[in-house]
Every structure is written in structure tokens, then in C-alpha cells.
Design a protein around this motif. Structure first.
Motif, PDB file in Angstrom:
ATOM      1  N   THR A   1      -7.479  21.867  27.989  1.00 33.52           N
ATOM      2  CA  THR A   1      -6.180  21.833  28.668  1.00 33.52           C
ATOM      3  C   THR A   1      -5.175  21.003  27.862  1.00 33.52           C
ATOM      4  O   THR A   1      -5.571  20.139  27.064  1.00 33.52           O
ATOM      5  CB  THR A   1      -6.331  21.233  30.070  1.00 33.52           C
ATOM      6  OG1 THR A   1      -6.765  19.865  29.940  1.00 33.52           O
ATOM      7  CG2 THR A   1      -7.352  22.005  30.899  1.00 33.52           C
ATOM      8  N   PRO A   2      -3.877  21.220  28.061  1.00 31.90           N
ATOM      9  CA  PRO A   2      -2.861  20.426  27.343  1.00 31.90           C
ATOM     10  C   PRO A   2      -3.011  18.915  27.528  1.00 31.90           C
ATOM     11  O   PRO A   2      -2.879  18.173  26.548  1.00 31.90           O
ATOM     12  CB  PRO A   2      -1.538  20.955  27.922  1.00 31.90           C
ATOM     13  CG  PRO A   2      -1.853  22.369  28.318  1.00 31.90           C
ATOM     14  CD  PRO A   2      -3.260  22.333  28.825  1.00 31.90           C
ATOM     15  N   PRO A   3      -3.284  18.389  28.760  1.00 30.82           N
ATOM     16  CA  PRO A   3      -3.446  16.939  28.888  1.00 30.82           C
ATOM     17  C   PRO A   3      -4.616  16.391  28.075  1.00 30.82           C
ATOM     18  O   PRO A   3      -4.503  15.328  27.451  1.00 30.82           O
ATOM     19  CB  PRO A   3      -3.673  16.738  30.395  1.00 30.82           C
ATOM     20  CG  PRO A   3      -3.048  17.916  31.038  1.00 30.82           C
ATOM     21  CD  PRO A   3      -3.291  19.046  30.093  1.00 30.82           C
ATOM     22  N   ILE A   4      -5.751  17.098  28.066  1.00 34.15           N
ATOM     23  CA  ILE A   4      -6.909  16.647  27.285  1.00 34.15           C
ATOM     24  C   ILE A   4      -6.576  16.656  25.803  1.00 34.15           C
ATOM     25  O   ILE A   4      -6.872  15.701  25.073  1.00 34.15           O
ATOM     26  CB  ILE A   4      -8.139  17.538  27.572  1.00 34.15           C
ATOM     27  CG1 ILE A   4      -8.655  17.289  28.992  1.00 34.15           C
ATOM     28  CG2 ILE A   4      -9.243  17.283  26.556  1.00 34.15           C
ATOM     29  CD1 ILE A   4      -9.803  18.197  29.412  1.00 34.15           C
ATOM     30  N   LEU A   5      -5.946  17.720  25.333  1.00 31.26           N
ATOM     31  CA  LEU A   5      -5.564  17.822  23.924  1.00 31.26           C
ATOM     32  C   LEU A   5      -4.581  16.721  23.546  1.00 31.26           C
ATOM     33  O   LEU A   5      -4.725  16.073  22.495  1.00 31.26           O
ATOM     34  CB  LEU A   5      -4.949  19.202  23.656  1.00 31.26           C
ATOM     35  CG  LEU A   5      -4.525  19.495  22.215  1.00 31.26           C
ATOM     36  CD1 LEU A   5      -5.703  19.369  21.260  1.00 31.26           C
ATOM     37  CD2 LEU A   5      -3.916  20.902  22.126  1.00 31.26           C
ATOM     38  N   PHE A   6      -3.604  16.459  24.408  1.00 29.74           N
ATOM     39  CA  PHE A   6      -2.610  15.422  24.120  1.00 29.74           C
ATOM     40  C   PHE A   6      -3.262  14.044  24.056  1.00 29.74           C
ATOM     41  O   PHE A   6      -2.945  13.230  23.180  1.00 29.74           O
ATOM     42  CB  PHE A   6      -1.501  15.432  25.178  1.00 29.74           C
ATOM     43  CG  PHE A   6      -0.446  14.400  24.939  1.00 29.74           C
ATOM     44  CD1 PHE A   6       0.501  14.559  23.933  1.00 29.74           C
ATOM     45  CD2 PHE A   6      -0.395  13.238  25.703  1.00 29.74           C
ATOM     46  CE1 PHE A   6       1.470  13.599  23.696  1.00 29.74           C
ATOM     47  CE2 PHE A   6       0.566  12.269  25.474  1.00 29.74           C
ATOM     48  CZ  PHE A   6       1.506  12.448  24.469  1.00 29.74           C
ATOM     49  N   ALA A   7      -4.192  13.761  24.975  1.00 28.98           N
ATOM     50  CA  ALA A   7      -4.868  12.463  24.980  1.00 28.98           C
ATOM     51  C   ALA A   7      -5.665  12.259  23.699  1.00 28.98           C
ATOM     52  O   ALA A   7      -5.688  11.150  23.136  1.00 28.98           O
ATOM     53  CB  ALA A   7      -5.780  12.352  26.205  1.00 28.98           C
TER      54      ALA A   7
END
Length: 342
Positions: A233-239
Motif C-alpha cells: 500500500t502507499p502508506p507502507i511504501l512511504f514509510a
């Protein structure tokens, strides 16, 4: 009758564990089934239910520990009352009055932030103001319970009371090749690993409790965070991309700490003062996407498929996800195997 049911369940499960371990030691693998001549072995079946088995065993052991604590509490009260030649009721009345002189009801309200009202344990969704009859009664019952607990705690220390029951040990999970992020005491003997998903509502609900746990034990425990979801997901990738610029924990706290967040990459990059080009390159990298995907597949391979999952010393923890419950578990662990220098 209920206790007998628990005992029988415990005995059956214990026998099952012994039987399983015996099968593993045997050179002859027991056949559980067969499809087109291809055998399915019992140890393969047991491997699928290991976590469920330990979840039942853990629940039984927790019930026993609660009962043992209750018996200890009654015992220390009887010993103290006997030493003074008074009844237990007289002891409670006299000593709770003494404690209330130091721990006043006003202090109790302030320390527990009850100024806005109290809730009944039987109906936790309704707040009762303190100036209502119901609120006053609930507050008084809660306060009296608090005073009794304080007294019992004093007596447990005085009479060196302790629980000797041990919890069942789930198998260790091999997380060697799974990417994690650590904080707290990085040299600690004990670890708490939190496997979660930024888009998981239960993970978000558990975050405040797990944050309090970190604040209490950060000097004594290594805390690890691992992400798991059905997809990258975008949040996991961003983190993960923020982690490359040493900003993982700031992003982690922000994403879990907000009731809702506007996931705008540009504003988040600016908010956390990340190098824009490096972050954008990471977010667009197929390699980074593949690393996260591989890590999540590895988690599933070792039996972790649900979020949130908490592991203590890389063993799945099956108790309530609260600061107090996990804290009690850690305190017991420290007594068995203390951290060097703690």
C-alpha cells in the motif's frame, strides 16, 4: 463445574502436545490422509494449527494465573488479619481507611482523569457524570476497589507472595530475513515485535496502548515494527522510503496517531523534511516494491497473516493488546530471564 472443564481441556491439550512431540521424534511419520497415493503427514497437519493450539493453552494458563492471584490475595489478607487477631472485614475497613488518607478520592479522580465522568464496566459505552447518583455510585465502587488493591499489593510484598505458574511457550518465529525497524534499547535481551498495517482499524485502535508500552519499557526492551498487508500500500511504501532517510518512526507515529490522514505524497515529504528526489525515486522503484512484497510473503510463510500480531522474543503473544496486559507479561519475563544490567 467450569473449573473442571478448564482442567479437562488443559489435560487434553497437554497430552496432545506430548503426542505431537513424540511423533516428531519418531522415525515413522504418522499418515493423516492420502490423495491419489500422495500422503499427508500428521506433523504437516500439526504445523497448520500450532498457533491455534498455543492460543488455547495461553488462555487456559492466563485463567489459572488469575485464579492463583485471587487465592494469594485472600491468603495474605487472612494472614495479616490473623496476626492482628481481627477479622478480614475489620482489617479491610481499618487499612483502606488508612490508605484513603494518602490516596484521597479527589486524587484518585485527578490521577485517572475522571473529571468528565465514569463508565460502568457492564456498560462501557455510556459516560456517567460524577454529580449523578449513578456516577457517584460507580466512582465509589471503583475507588473502594482501588484501595483494596493497594492494600493487597502492600501485603503481597510484606509476605513475599509470588506466582510460580509458567505460561506455555509458543514456537519461535524465524524473522531473520524480514525487514524490521527497531527502537528502544537495541542491545536488550528481550524484544517486542509489532506486525501491523497502517490501513488496519484494529491496529489503529491498539496503537495508543502499544505507545504507552514503549514509553514504559523503552529502556529495557528492543521494539521492532514490521508492516504486513494484502498488497504493498502507499502508506507502507512511504514509510519504508522515509526509513532510508532515518524518518521511519516519525512517519509511523504520524500515520497511526491520526484518526484520519490525507495521504498526499508532496505534503508528507514536506512535512517530514525528506529529500524530495530521493523519496520520489524510492517510491517509484520497482526494487523497493519487490523488497516489501518479499518481506510480507516471508511473514505469511512463517504463519503470520493477521494484523496486528505482537511477538515477544519472536514468539506470538496471545493475550490482550493492552499496555497493562503486555506489561505484566514482560515483568514476568524479566523475573525469569532479566536483561543484563537491568
Amino acid at each position: 463445574m467450569q473449573v473442571m472443564k478448564f482442567d479437562m481441556c488443559y489435560i487434553c491439550l497437554a497430552c496432545f502436545c506430548i503426542y505431537v512431540s513424540g511423533c516428531e521424534r519418531s522415525n515413522n511419520r504418522q499418515i493423516a490422509g492420502e490423495v491419489e497415493g500422495e500422503r499427508i503427514y500428521l506433523d504437516e497437519v500439526d504445523g497448520m494449527i500450532t498457533n491455534s493450539l498455543y492460543e488455547y493453552l495461553f488462555a487456559i494458563s492466563e485463567t489459572r494465573i488469575i485464579a492463583a492471584n485471587e487465592l494469594i490475595n485472600l491468603k495474605v489478607l487472612k494472614i495479616e488479619a490473623g496476626s492482628r487477631r481481627i477479622s478480614v472485614d475489620s482489617l479491610l475497613s481499618m487499612e483502606m481507611r488508612r490508605i484513603s488518607m494518602q490516596e484521597t478520592k479527589l486524587k484518585y479522580i485527578r490521577d485517572n482523569a475522571l473529571q468528565g465522568g465514569v463508565v460502568d464496566e457492564r456498560n462501557p459505552f455510556k459516560l456517567h457524570p460524577l454529580d449523578t447518583p449513578a456516577g457517584a455510585e460507580i466512582l465509589n465502587n471503583s475507588y473502594q476497589k482501588f484501595l483494596r488493591i493497594r492494600l493487597v499489593d502492600e501485603l503481597r510484598v510484606k509476605y513475599r507472595a509470588r506466582i510460580l505458574l509458567s505460561r506455555p511457550q509458543p514456537p519461535q518465529v524465524d524473522l531473520t530475513n524480514v525487514t524490521s525497524h527497531a527502537r528502544g534499547n537495541l542491545k536488550a535481551l528481550h524484544s517486542v515485535t509489532i506486525v501491523s498495517d497502517f490501513d488496519c482499524p484494529v491496529c489503529r485502535e491498539a496503537y495508543p496502548e502499544l505507545s504507552k508500552l514503549f514509553e514504559r519499557y523503552s529502556d529495557h526492551v528492543r521494539f521492532e515494527a514490521i508492516s504486513l498487508s494484502s498488497s504493498v500500500t502507499p502508506p507502507i511504501l512511504f514509510a519504508e522510503c522515509a526509513a532510508k532517510q532515518q524518518k521511519f518512526w516519525e512517519v509511523y507515529g504520524y500515520l497511526y496517531g491520526q484518526k484520519g490522514y490525507d495521504f498526499n505524497i508532496d505534503s508528507l515529504i514536506a512535512q517530514f523534511e525528506l529529500n524530495r528526489e530521493e523519496c520520489k525515486s524510492c517510491l517509484e522503484s520497482r526494487d523497493q516494491h519487490k523488497i516489501i512484497e518479499t518481506d510480507m510473503n516471508r511473514l505469511r510463510q512463517v504463519g503470520i497473516e493477521v494484523t496486528p500480531t505482537v511477538l515477544i522474543d519472536h514468539r506470538v503473544y496471545h493475550g490482550p493488546l493492552t499496555d497493562k496486559a503486555i506489561g505484566r507479561f514482560l515483568d514476568d519475563l524479566f523475573k525469569e530471564t532479566p536483561n543484563p544490567g537491568n
